[in-house]
Design a protein around this motif. Structure first.
Motif, mmCIF file in Angstrom:
data_model
loop_
_atom_site.group_PDB
_atom_site.id
_atom_site.type_symbol
_atom_site.label_atom_id
_atom_site.label_comp_id
_atom_site.label_asym_id
_atom_site.label_seq_id
_atom_site.Cartn_x
_atom_site.Cartn_y
_atom_site.Cartn_z
ATOM 1 N N LYS A 172 0.840 -1.207 0.000
ATOM 2 C CA LYS A 172 0.000 0.000 0.000
ATOM 3 C C LYS A 172 0.879 1.263 0.000
ATOM 4 N N ASP A 173 1.935 1.247 0.821
ATOM 5 C CA ASP A 173 2.829 2.407 0.882
ATOM 6 C C ASP A 173 3.440 2.705 -0.489
ATOM 7 N N ASP A 176 0.661 4.142 -2.733
ATOM 8 C CA ASP A 176 0.232 5.484 -2.315
ATOM 9 C C ASP A 176 1.257 6.546 -2.706
ATOM 10 N N ALA A 177 2.540 6.149 -2.693
ATOM 11 C CA ALA A 177 3.598 7.105 -3.036
ATOM 12 C C ALA A 177 3.844 7.170 -4.539
ATOM 13 N N ASP A 195 -1.474 8.094 -9.356
ATOM 14 C CA ASP A 195 -1.265 9.211 -8.433
ATOM 15 C C ASP A 195 -2.601 9.882 -8.107
ATOM 16 N N ARG A 197 -4.580 8.701 -5.944
ATOM 17 C CA ARG A 197 -5.458 7.635 -5.442
ATOM 18 C C ARG A 197 -4.865 7.008 -4.194
ATOM 19 N N THR A 198 -5.741 6.418 -3.359
ATOM 20 C CA THR A 198 -5.304 5.759 -2.132
ATOM 21 C C THR A 198 -5.557 4.264 -2.250
ATOM 22 N N ALA A 199 -4.540 3.460 -2.010
ATOM 23 C CA ALA A 199 -4.707 2.010 -2.074
ATOM 24 C C ALA A 199 -5.390 1.501 -0.810
ATOM 25 N N ASN A 201 -5.718 -1.644 1.792
ATOM 26 C CA ASN A 201 -5.090 -2.856 2.320
ATOM 27 C C ASN A 201 -6.226 -3.814 2.671
ATOM 28 N N THR A 220 -6.131 -0.429 -5.947
ATOM 29 C CA THR A 220 -6.300 1.003 -6.133
ATOM 30 C C THR A 220 -7.107 1.228 -7.416
ATOM 31 N N ASN A 318 -10.929 4.272 -2.836
ATOM 32 C CA ASN A 318 -9.651 4.628 -3.454
ATOM 33 C C ASN A 318 -9.537 6.115 -3.763
#
Lengths: 360, 360
Positions: A172-173, A176-177, A195, A197-199, A201, A220, A318
């Protein structure tokens, strides 16, 4: 009773649903899931939850829908009130015939689903978890003996979920990056933007906004997809077999499809609406307890060493709070196998090679 | 599927529950009643009713109750809201083991029932009908083969109910106009007052305030009972066999009990509270489709040629609006056979002799 049925029930109630004393639970038991129902009822009793048990039978559903004239009342008040006053829904799948609805008029099924939009919302506004009991019918669909299928299901379900959640947090990190994901294997060379967007877990717990047991994927919502991808994991979609489907993307949209089997079904899906030409999900399977394909998306898409992409609707989770992503009436997952010569990279850095994550 | 399962379903939905389009129905399916559930779902679909299906399993109940600490929340909001917003409850009995609850702590069962008083009220404030699917477990309890038991159940359920309702109306007229009932058979010489009470024509339909399918009895709430009665129909009460129980009554109250078996259980019941020393019900069985005793009160008490009396709680429906009759925590039915030399008379006029009504 197989002691793993109890372990399954405890995992569902504690890890997945985080049930506490006084919780109002709706326990939905499929026609073939009685034994798991008994074990979950015991666990819920121990936790001091309040249980209302419903019966999930496709034979009853088929009989009802087949007899109905198709003009359904919107959101019947009794069922709506049940979910509006519940804290958690636990859905134990595992029916006695996965083909039971095959002869029900699709129009009737669609009308029924549409009439129950409010009930579906009420149910998704509260905590919910879906799992399955290993039934003979599901074993048959997987082409396995029931004994072998039980091994398979419990290997997938009875994980050290906290440890997997920690591992998936690393994935996820990275997502996210990251800005761009690149997927390469035999038949695939695909890039997507991620980019903004948030994944998620997805580790089989409502505490992580994950609602399937088993789970084990990080997903994501990609966009600006370019290149081609071959979905070489065999699947059944809308009752039809899909084999070796190769999709071309340009500027985020599907431009061509070729498949050894099921090409027309895939075109039908892609042409549903504006959003069905685009991807709604990129998911990375990380459950190493799942080591074979059983033609059941609940398991297949979580398999460690696979990546899946969904045509159509994206998940709100996401996107930033209050924003939605790609909108569509469909969400169809297709899977590519990364266990051969392959590479998954983010912004040029390899995350997974030949099916192994760099931290494995 | 046995076509009688469909006939059973149609009788339940149309004659008993009077289901109409748009009705919100809670359909409770016991673990062994799946086939009847399918047939009822079909009938409900045809009528355009809205169905929520619940699962009735004593195995789940036992697991839950056994694991619970016994401190139950009062009337969980989700289940209360379900019934408060429903029009009808259809309960399909027929579990897989009638002894399943045998080892559950009676204190826990009592506490659970007490905590759900409001839910029970909400359920009885709407239309409800209970029936049973002929299961192997019920056949076993009746000491019958499943094939033979099916014949028995469908003979009892698939009646010409309108014709029986008309016949029972004659019995109701006699009781409504009467002051004193006199029952005589070998071992019985008993009188009861019934003036001021209204008899219920229990013909298996909510339209007649009757909630069992099968039914077929006319009942009222007697008082001022005098004399003795022998309950010679064998029964199981609280898991214990009762055989040839002879009760003495004076001034409306039990003064003595003798029984070949089960005497202590009967004393326990009578000594429960003030109201348990008195009768709450006099019922006259009029269903000629029931021709044998199967140790299931749903059927036994309706058998044509029998009379039953219940110790304890009376039904409100036998009393003027807003008034209640004999109050007690118990309501235990016991049955005497009138098919031998016997007489049932009201105010000195014979209504039934040797098990035959005067109009038969």
């Amino acid at each position: 009773m197989d002691p793993r049925v109890h372990d399954h029930a405890e995992t569902l109630v504690d890890w997945s649903a985080r049930i506490e004393s006084g919780d109002n639970v709706v326990l939905s038991v499929a026609a073939g899931a009685h034994d798991l129902g008994v074990a979950v009822a015991e666990a819920l009793g121990e936790r001091g939850a309040n249980v209302h048990t419903t019966y999930g039978s496709s034979e009853l559903s088929r009989a009802y829908l087949d007899a109905h004239d198709g003009e359904f009342d919107a959101d019947p008040a009794h069922e709506l009130a049940l979910y509006a006053n519940a804290d958690t829904v636990l859905r134990l799948g595992g029916d006695t015939n996965t083909a039971e609805m095959a002869d029900v008029n699709p129009e009737t099924q669609r009308a029924y689903a549409e009439a129950r939009e409010g009930i579906r919302e009420a149910r998704s506004d509260i905590d919910w978890v879906s799992t399955v009991h290993p039934t003979r019918s599901l074993a048959q669909q997987a082409g396995m003996s029931i004994a072998d299928y039980r091994e398979f299901v419990y290997d997938a379900v009875l994980r050290d979920w906290q440890s997997l959640a920690d591992e998936m947090a690393r994935m996820k990190d990275v997502l996210d990056a990251g800005t761009e994901v690149h997927i390469e294997n035999e038949g695939t060379d695909l890039t997507m933007r991620i980019d903004g967007r948030t994944a998620v877990n997805s580790c089989a717990s409502v505490a992580y906004d994950s609602h399937n047991l088993p789970s084990g994927e990080v997903f994501t919502a990609p966009y600006a997809t370019e290149g081609h991808v071959t979905f070489d994991i065999p699947m059944t979609v809308r009752g039809k077999p899909i084999r070796d489907a190769r999709f071309e993307f340009a500027d985020g949209e599907v431009t061509d499809i070729e498949a050894a089997q099921g090409e027309d079904v895939l075109w039908d899906i892609v042409e549903t609406d504006e959003g069905s030409r685009r991807l709604g999900e990129l998911g990375i399977g990380m459950n190493r307890g799942i080591d074979r394909i059983t033609d059941n998306i609940l398991f297949d898409e979580k398999m460690g060493g696979t990546v899946h992409l969904a045509l159509g609707r994206a998940y709100d989770s996401n996107h930033p709070d209050g924003e939605s992503g790609n909108d569509s009436a469909v969400h169809v997952d297709l899977i590519t196998d990364m266990r051969g010569e392959s590479r998954l990279s983010v912004d040029g850095e390899t995350v997974q090679e030949d099916g192994r994550f760099r931290w494995e």
